[in-house]
Design a protein around this motif. Structure first.
Motif, PDB file in Angstrom:
ATOM      1  N   PRO A  39       0.836  -1.205   0.000  1.00 36.01           N
ATOM      2  CA  PRO A  39       0.000   0.000   0.000  1.00 36.01           C
ATOM      3  C   PRO A  39       0.870   1.254   0.000  1.00 36.01           C
ATOM      4  CG  PRO A  39      -0.716  -1.563   1.694  1.00 36.01           C
ATOM      5  CD  PRO A  39       0.599  -2.068   1.169  1.00 36.01           C
ATOM      6  N   LYS A  40       0.317   2.342  -0.486  1.00 34.35           N
ATOM      7  CA  LYS A  40       1.070   3.606  -0.549  1.00 34.35           C
ATOM      8  C   LYS A  40       1.545   4.072   0.822  1.00 34.35           C
ATOM      9  CE  LYS A  40      -0.118   6.120  -4.720  1.00 34.35           C
ATOM     10  NZ  LYS A  40      -0.743   7.335  -5.280  1.00 34.35           N
ATOM     11  N   SER A  41       0.848   3.662   1.862  1.00 35.89           N
ATOM     12  CA  SER A  41       1.212   4.096   3.207  1.00 35.89           C
ATOM     13  C   SER A  41       2.590   3.585   3.632  1.00 35.89           C
ATOM     14  CB  SER A  41       0.160   3.612   4.208  1.00 35.89           C
ATOM     15  OG  SER A  41       0.042   2.189   4.167  1.00 35.89           O
ATOM     16  N   VAL A  42       3.037   2.464   3.024  1.00 41.38           N
ATOM     17  CA  VAL A  42       4.308   1.864   3.442  1.00 41.38           C
ATOM     18  C   VAL A  42       5.507   2.706   2.993  1.00 41.38           C
ATOM     19  CG1 VAL A  42       5.780  -0.176   3.263  1.00 41.38           C
ATOM     20  CG2 VAL A  42       3.317  -0.445   3.595  1.00 41.38           C
ATOM     21  N   PRO A  43       5.663   3.026   1.692  1.00 40.99           N
ATOM     22  CA  PRO A  43       6.773   3.920   1.329  1.00 40.99           C
ATOM     23  C   PRO A  43       6.637   5.300   1.963  1.00 40.99           C
ATOM     24  CG  PRO A  43       5.365   3.470  -0.578  1.00 40.99           C
ATOM     25  CD  PRO A  43       4.944   2.535   0.498  1.00 40.99           C
ATOM     26  N   ALA A  44       5.417   5.751   2.210  1.00 41.20           N
ATOM     27  CA  ALA A  44       5.237   7.052   2.861  1.00 41.20           C
ATOM     28  C   ALA A  44       5.828   7.021   4.268  1.00 41.20           C
ATOM     29  CB  ALA A  44       3.752   7.409   2.915  1.00 41.20           C
ATOM     30  N   GLU A  45       5.584   5.911   4.991  1.00 40.75           N
ATOM     31  CA  GLU A  45       6.155   5.762   6.331  1.00 40.75           C
ATOM     32  C   GLU A  45       7.677   5.701   6.263  1.00 40.75           C
ATOM     33  OE1 GLU A  45       6.369   2.487   9.966  1.00 40.75           O
ATOM     34  OE2 GLU A  45       4.795   2.293   8.438  1.00 40.75           O
ATOM     35  N   ALA A  46       8.201   4.975   5.255  1.00 43.95           N
ATOM     36  CA  ALA A  46       9.659   4.871   5.104  1.00 43.95           C
ATOM     37  C   ALA A  46      10.275   6.243   4.848  1.00 43.95           C
ATOM     38  CB  ALA A  46       9.984   3.908   3.967  1.00 43.95           C
ATOM     39  N   ARG A  47       9.624   7.059   4.024  1.00 46.82           N
ATOM     40  CA  ARG A  47      10.139   8.405   3.752  1.00 46.82           C
ATOM     41  C   ARG A  47      10.101   9.261   5.015  1.00 46.82           C
ATOM     42  NH1 ARG A  47       7.333   7.494  -1.169  1.00 46.82           N
ATOM     43  NH2 ARG A  47       5.468   8.538  -0.364  1.00 46.82           N
ATOM     44  N   ASP A  48       9.025   9.143   5.774  1.00 47.09           N
ATOM     45  CA  ASP A  48       8.911   9.919   7.018  1.00 47.09           C
ATOM     46  C   ASP A  48      10.042   9.576   7.987  1.00 47.09           C
ATOM     47  OD1 ASP A  48       6.647  11.189   6.118  1.00 47.09           O
ATOM     48  OD2 ASP A  48       5.236   9.914   7.218  1.00 47.09           O
ATOM     49  N   ARG A  49      10.448   8.304   7.972  1.00 42.59           N
ATOM     50  CA  ARG A  49      11.511   7.865   8.879  1.00 42.59           C
ATOM     51  C   ARG A  49      12.901   8.028   8.245  1.00 42.59           C
ATOM     52  NH1 ARG A  49      10.520   2.009  10.996  1.00 42.59           N
ATOM     53  NH2 ARG A  49      12.377   2.598  12.214  1.00 42.59           N
ATOM     54  N   LYS A  50      12.921   8.606   7.023  1.00 42.30           N
ATOM     55  CA  LYS A  50      14.175   8.811   6.289  1.00 42.30           C
ATOM     56  C   LYS A  50      14.955   7.506   6.087  1.00 42.30           C
ATOM     57  CE  LYS A  50      14.723  13.677   7.522  1.00 42.30           C
ATOM     58  NZ  LYS A  50      13.318  13.845   7.931  1.00 42.30           N
ATOM     59  N   MET A  51      14.205   6.456   5.750  1.00 41.86           N
ATOM     60  CA  MET A  51      14.801   5.142   5.513  1.00 41.86           C
ATOM     61  C   MET A  51      15.220   5.013   4.056  1.00 41.86           C
ATOM     62  SD  MET A  51      12.055   2.769   7.595  1.00 41.86           S
ATOM     63  CE  MET A  51      13.127   1.329   7.730  1.00 41.86           C
ATOM     64  N   PHE A  52      16.257   4.228   3.815  1.00 39.41           N
ATOM     65  CA  PHE A  52      16.646   3.881   2.452  1.00 39.41           C
ATOM     66  C   PHE A  52      15.877   2.620   2.072  1.00 39.41           C
ATOM     67  CE2 PHE A  52      19.575   1.394  -0.367  1.00 39.41           C
ATOM     68  CZ  PHE A  52      19.368   2.158  -1.497  1.00 39.41           C
ATOM     69  N   TYR A  53      14.957   2.750   1.131  1.00 38.85           N
ATOM     70  CA  TYR A  53      14.142   1.580   0.777  1.00 38.85           C
ATOM     71  C   TYR A  53      14.242   1.279  -0.710  1.00 38.85           C
ATOM     72  CZ  TYR A  53      10.491   4.813  -0.916  1.00 38.85           C
ATOM     73  OH  TYR A  53       9.796   5.794  -1.593  1.00 38.85           O
ATOM     74  N   LEU A  54      14.050   0.011  -1.029  1.00 41.25           N
ATOM     75  CA  LEU A  54      14.053  -0.486  -2.397  1.00 41.25           C
ATOM     76  C   LEU A  54      12.730  -1.193  -2.646  1.00 41.25           C
ATOM     77  CD1 LEU A  54      17.640  -1.940  -2.198  1.00 41.25           C
ATOM     78  CD2 LEU A  54      16.968  -0.091  -3.750  1.00 41.25           C
ATOM     79  N   ASP A  55      12.068  -0.806  -3.704  1.00 42.18           N
ATOM     80  CA  ASP A  55      10.759  -1.377  -4.023  1.00 42.18           C
ATOM     81  C   ASP A  55      10.936  -2.498  -5.042  1.00 42.18           C
ATOM     82  OD1 ASP A  55       8.141  -1.959  -4.516  1.00 42.18           O
ATOM     83  OD2 ASP A  55       7.529   0.091  -4.988  1.00 42.18           O
ATOM     84  N   ALA A  56      10.727  -3.745  -4.595  1.00 44.11           N
ATOM     85  CA  ALA A  56      10.863  -4.902  -5.486  1.00 44.11           C
ATOM     86  C   ALA A  56       9.532  -5.331  -6.091  1.00 44.11           C
ATOM     87  CB  ALA A  56      11.489  -6.076  -4.726  1.00 44.11           C
ATOM     88  N   THR A  57       8.534  -4.463  -6.035  1.00 50.51           N
ATOM     89  CA  THR A  57       7.235  -4.785  -6.643  1.00 50.51           C
ATOM     90  C   THR A  57       7.413  -5.174  -8.104  1.00 50.51           C
ATOM     91  OG1 THR A  57       6.089  -3.219  -5.192  1.00 50.51           O
ATOM     92  CG2 THR A  57       4.933  -3.902  -7.185  1.00 50.51           C
ATOM     93  N   CYS A  58       6.817  -6.287  -8.499  1.00 48.18           N
ATOM     94  CA  CYS A  58       6.880  -6.702  -9.903  1.00 48.18           C
ATOM     95  C   CYS A  58       6.316  -5.589 -10.789  1.00 48.18           C
ATOM     96  CB  CYS A  58       6.068  -7.981 -10.099  1.00 48.18           C
ATOM     97  SG  CYS A  58       5.914  -8.475 -11.836  1.00 48.18           S
TER      98      CYS A  58
END
Length: 317
Positions: free
Chosen positions: A82-101
């Protein structure tokens, strides 16, 4: 004593698809570049053997982002989030990689487009599946309506029958989905359809390959996880195609040799998240007990490759 004879029909294509391969590579490359641990939200793909191998390399699998420290990379699974997940990662200033097909991402884009154009959106899929949760989570709660069965399609009551659209989960049964779509189009002739089939090429190809040989087999083995939607569908396709008995197994250790009593021909396929070594292990286990004659079906040759995120390829270069 000589071993009894057995014919094996290997459905082609089978096993890994491009989306699964890309997701696994993302975790592996992140570990190479950043070291362990790399966190992964949910199972990267639905296969215990894949997950356990990545754990051995230093991946840590968690249910939610709150279990991840902010200073380590986190990867989102191939099923989408869900969109809320990367939004939370950005709020926490996390480095994230989206492996969504990318084929799942295509469905997300379609759903958003329909919403922006004011249409009521139907999602054909299975409740609780991560991909369905991710797709529904692209839009405000309640906007996307889930239809799971033909009966749901017959009884669904839209707000405006002339302003509808549908999208589908990518790993569904082609035949079941065609029935549901047919009902919706019959009831709502103006319903907007996907520009291109939402059920992914790999799901369709594997189901077609099983259909080719199912009628010739008394027993069919599908290698894959019980959590895997596309693997479950292959068992259903085999049974509908004429196989007398079909089983979903994680690996060779789950074979019950009583299944082979009175059987002369066995079909074998694997879900899109099952690695090749599991397939060869099953063939070897059968070969240890039977004199096997192996026939590979002439299926579609898959050449699809999905690019890794630029942040990984640039860092490697």
């Amino acid at each position: 004593m000589s071993k009894p004879s057995l014919t094996l029909k290997l459905a082609t294509p089978r096993g890994f698809c491009a989306g699964v391969d890309r997701a696994i590579q993302i975790v592996e490359r992140a570990l190479e570049l950043h070291g362990a641990p790399v966190y992964v939200r949910h199972e990267i793909v639905h296969n215990k053997h894949v997950v356990d191998r990545l754990k051995g390399l230093g991946a840590v699998f968690v249910k939610e982002l709150e279990q991840c420290p902010p200073d380590r990379p986190v990867v989102f699974s191939a099923h989408g989030v869900p969109k809320s997940v990367p939004a939370e990662a950005r709020d926490r200033k996390m480095f994230y990689l989206d492996a969504t097909c990318p084929l799942v991402s295509k469905v997300h884009v379609e759903a958003e487009r329909h919403h922006n154009e004011g249409r009521e959106i139907i999602l054909i899929g299975h409740a609780g599946h991560p991909e369905v949760i991710g797709t529904m989570g692209q839009l405000p709660e309640g906007v996307v309506k889930l239809i799971e069965t033909a009966e749901d399609a017959r009884t669904y009551t839209p707000v405006d029958p002339k302003n509808l659209a549908f999208v589908t989960q990518t790993t569904l049964s082609v035949d079941d989905t065609s029935e549901i779509v047919g009902i919706l189009q019959s009831r709502f002739p103006e319903i907007a359809v996907p520009h291109k089939e939402d059920i992914c090429y790999a799901t369709t190809n594997r189901q077609d390959a099983v259909k080719q040989v199912a009628a010739e087999c008394e027993l069919f083995l599908v290698i894959g996880s019980k959590k895997s939607s596309n693997s479950q569908r292959l068992v259903e396709v085999a049974l509908r195609g004429g196989t007398q008995v079909a089983h979903l197994i994680d690996d060779a250790t789950q074979i019950d040799w009583d299944w082979f009593n009175g059987v002369s021909t066995v079909g074998i396929s694997a879900g899109a998240s099952a690695p090749e070594n599991l397939i060869t292990d099953v063939i070897a286990a059968i070969g240890a007990r039977f004199e096997t004659e192996v026939h590979e079906t002439g299926g579609v040759r898959e050449t699809v490759v999905f690019k890794l995120p630029r942040v990984l390829t640039e860092a490697s270069a």
